[in-house]
Design an enzyme around this catalytic site. Structure first.
Site, PDB file in Angstrom:
ATOM      1  N   ASN A  62       0.916  -1.190  -0.172  1.00  0.00           N
ATOM      2  CA  ASN A  62       0.006   0.009   0.158  1.00  0.00           C
ATOM      3  C   ASN A  62       0.876   1.249  -0.092  1.00  0.00           C
ATOM      4  O   ASN A  62       1.974   1.415   0.751  1.00  0.00           O
ATOM      5  CB  ASN A  62      -1.108   0.152   1.224  1.00  0.00           C
ATOM      6  CG  ASN A  62      -0.286  -0.270   2.518  1.00  0.00           C
ATOM      7  OD1 ASN A  62       0.613  -0.910   2.567  1.00  0.00           O
ATOM      8  ND2 ASN A  62      -0.918   0.568   3.406  1.00  0.00           N
ATOM      9  N   GLU A  64       0.179   5.196   0.556  1.00  0.00           N
ATOM     10  CA  GLU A  64      -0.642   6.292   1.025  1.00  0.00           C
ATOM     11  C   GLU A  64      -0.036   7.771   0.486  1.00  0.00           C
ATOM     12  O   GLU A  64       1.069   7.809  -0.031  1.00  0.00           O
ATOM     13  CB  GLU A  64      -0.670   6.129   2.453  1.00  0.00           C
ATOM     14  CG  GLU A  64      -1.185   4.899   2.900  1.00  0.00           C
ATOM     15  CD  GLU A  64      -1.507   4.669   4.572  1.00  0.00           C
ATOM     16  OE1 GLU A  64      -0.807   5.543   5.267  1.00  0.00           O
ATOM     17  OE2 GLU A  64      -2.016   3.849   4.838  1.00  0.00           O
ATOM     18  N   CYS A  73      -4.153   0.651  -2.561  1.00  0.00           N
ATOM     19  CA  CYS A  73      -4.125  -0.481  -1.996  1.00  0.00           C
ATOM     20  C   CYS A  73      -3.041  -1.281  -2.372  1.00  0.00           C
ATOM     21  O   CYS A  73      -2.613  -1.601  -3.748  1.00  0.00           O
ATOM     22  CB  CYS A  73      -5.341  -1.533  -2.119  1.00  0.00           C
ATOM     23  SG  CYS A  73      -6.727  -0.772  -0.885  1.00  0.00           S
ATOM     24  N   GLU A  75      -2.993  -4.780  -3.111  1.00  0.00           N
ATOM     25  CA  GLU A  75      -3.424  -5.523  -3.973  1.00  0.00           C
ATOM     26  C   GLU A  75      -3.446  -5.029  -5.539  1.00  0.00           C
ATOM     27  O   GLU A  75      -2.992  -5.458  -6.367  1.00  0.00           O
ATOM     28  CB  GLU A  75      -4.846  -6.131  -3.820  1.00  0.00           C
ATOM     29  CG  GLU A  75      -4.971  -6.840  -2.682  1.00  0.00           C
ATOM     30  CD  GLU A  75      -5.191  -6.019  -1.465  1.00  0.00           C
ATOM     31  OE1 GLU A  75      -4.780  -4.856  -1.214  1.00  0.00           O
ATOM     32  OE2 GLU A  75      -5.910  -6.435  -0.291  1.00  0.00           O
ATOM     33  N   CYS A 112     -10.066  -5.307   0.056  1.00  0.00           N
ATOM     34  CA  CYS A 112     -11.329  -4.464   0.177  1.00  0.00           C
ATOM     35  C   CYS A 112     -12.061  -4.485  -1.053  1.00  0.00           C
ATOM     36  O   CYS A 112     -12.025  -5.278  -1.922  1.00  0.00           O
ATOM     37  CB  CYS A 112     -10.583  -2.848   0.422  1.00  0.00           C
ATOM     38  SG  CYS A 112     -10.108  -2.277  -1.230  1.00  0.00           S
ATOM     39  N   CYS A 115     -10.582  -3.511  -4.235  1.00  0.00           N
ATOM     40  CA  CYS A 115      -9.375  -4.569  -4.823  1.00  0.00           C
ATOM     41  C   CYS A 115     -10.242  -5.777  -5.210  1.00  0.00           C
ATOM     42  O   CYS A 115      -9.719  -6.587  -6.207  1.00  0.00           O
ATOM     43  CB  CYS A 115      -8.667  -4.872  -3.505  1.00  0.00           C
ATOM     44  SG  CYS A 115      -7.437  -3.499  -3.450  1.00  0.00           S
TER      45      CYS A 115
HETATM   46  N1  THU Z   1      -5.499  -1.629   2.439  1.00  0.00           N
HETATM   47  C1  THU Z   1      -4.666  -2.168   1.497  1.00  0.00           C
HETATM   48  O1  THU Z   1      -3.650  -2.098   1.000  1.00  0.00           O
HETATM   49  N2  THU Z   1      -5.475  -3.155   1.000  1.00  0.00           N
HETATM   50  C2  THU Z   1      -6.944  -3.386   1.371  1.00  0.00           C
HETATM   51  O2  THU Z   1      -7.416  -4.569   0.658  1.00  0.00           O
HETATM   52  C3  THU Z   1      -7.377  -2.873   2.282  1.00  0.00           C
HETATM   53  C4  THU Z   1      -6.797  -1.610   2.732  1.00  0.00           C
HETATM   54  C5  THU Z   1      -4.503  -0.392   2.922  1.00  0.00           C
HETATM   55  C6  THU Z   1      -5.041   0.976   2.369  1.00  0.00           C
HETATM   56  C7  THU Z   1      -4.441   2.156   3.438  1.00  0.00           C
HETATM   57  O3  THU Z   1      -3.059   2.274   3.012  1.00  0.00           O
HETATM   58  C8  THU Z   1      -4.295   0.898   4.768  1.00  0.00           C
HETATM   59  O4  THU Z   1      -4.597  -0.296   4.199  1.00  0.00           O
HETATM   60  C9  THU Z   1      -5.496   1.191   5.811  1.00  0.00           C
HETATM   61  O5  THU Z   1      -6.540   1.209   5.137  1.00  0.00           O
END
Ligand code: THU
Length: 163
Positions: A62, A64, A73, A75, A112, A115
């Site tokens: 991930n 940000e 994310c 994935e 999520c 994804c």
């Molecule tokens: N996140 C992911 O990388 N994948 C997911 O399927 C759910 C959430 C990340 C997004 C954000 O950077 C952190 O997790 C908290 O939500």
């Protein structure tokens, strides 16, 4: 009116050590990919590893952003990297894991909704189910055979796909 109850199908392992070899290796690679995460806001580091039919492994984490929706994310970072580096090669499997700065991740980490939709797109593109392997830092691991299980009644408008 019919009341329809749909069940989902997945395998649960007591620990990732019990996973079949290829799944265990892909989950370990996803765990290692958490170290490349950029998560200064959530402090939650997600790693993903994609295995292609040619055996190639591509990872993502991930990323940000101070403008929160600009982040992505793990994935989708992994999937988009894989299909752009190896266009036309189908995706076999994706493993996902996470670690956090302030607590232990002891439950499997599911993708999520967005994804899930992105994984579903590549199942449709390659006409092939994608195996999904989920684990935390420790604890149970789950294996799901395809995205149909995690995205029932998914949007599939064939009219949008040009021949
Ligand atoms: N996140 C992911 O990388 N994948 C997911 O399927 C759910 C959430 C990340 C997004 C954000 O950077 C952190 O997790 C908290 O939500």
């Amino acid at each position: 009116m019919k009341h329809i109850v749909q069940t989902i199908d997945f395998q649960e392992y007591l620990s990732s050590a019990e996973l079949p070899g290829q799944d265990r290796e892909l989950l370990e690679t996803a765990r290692a990919a958490t170290l490349t995460s950029y998560a200064p806001y959530s402090h939650y580091h997600v790693g993903a590893a994609v295995r292609l039919t040619g055996g190639q492994i591509v990872t993502g984490s991930n990323q940000e952003n101070i403008s929160f929706p600009a982040g992505l994310c793990a994935e989708r970072v992994a999937l988009f990297a894989a299909v752009s580096q190896f266009p036309g090669i189908a995706i076999e499997a994706i493993a996902i894991s996470a670690r956090a700065d302030n607590f232990d991740v002891t439950e499997p980490v599911p993708p999520c909704g967005m994804c899930r939709q992105a994984i579903a797109e590549y199942e449709m593109k390659f006409n092939k189910g994608i195996r999904i392997i989920l684990g935390g830092e420790t604890g149970k691991a789950l294996v799901i055979d395809n995205m149909e299980q995690l995205l029932p009644l998914m949007f599939r408008e064939k009219g949008l796909v040009k021949p």
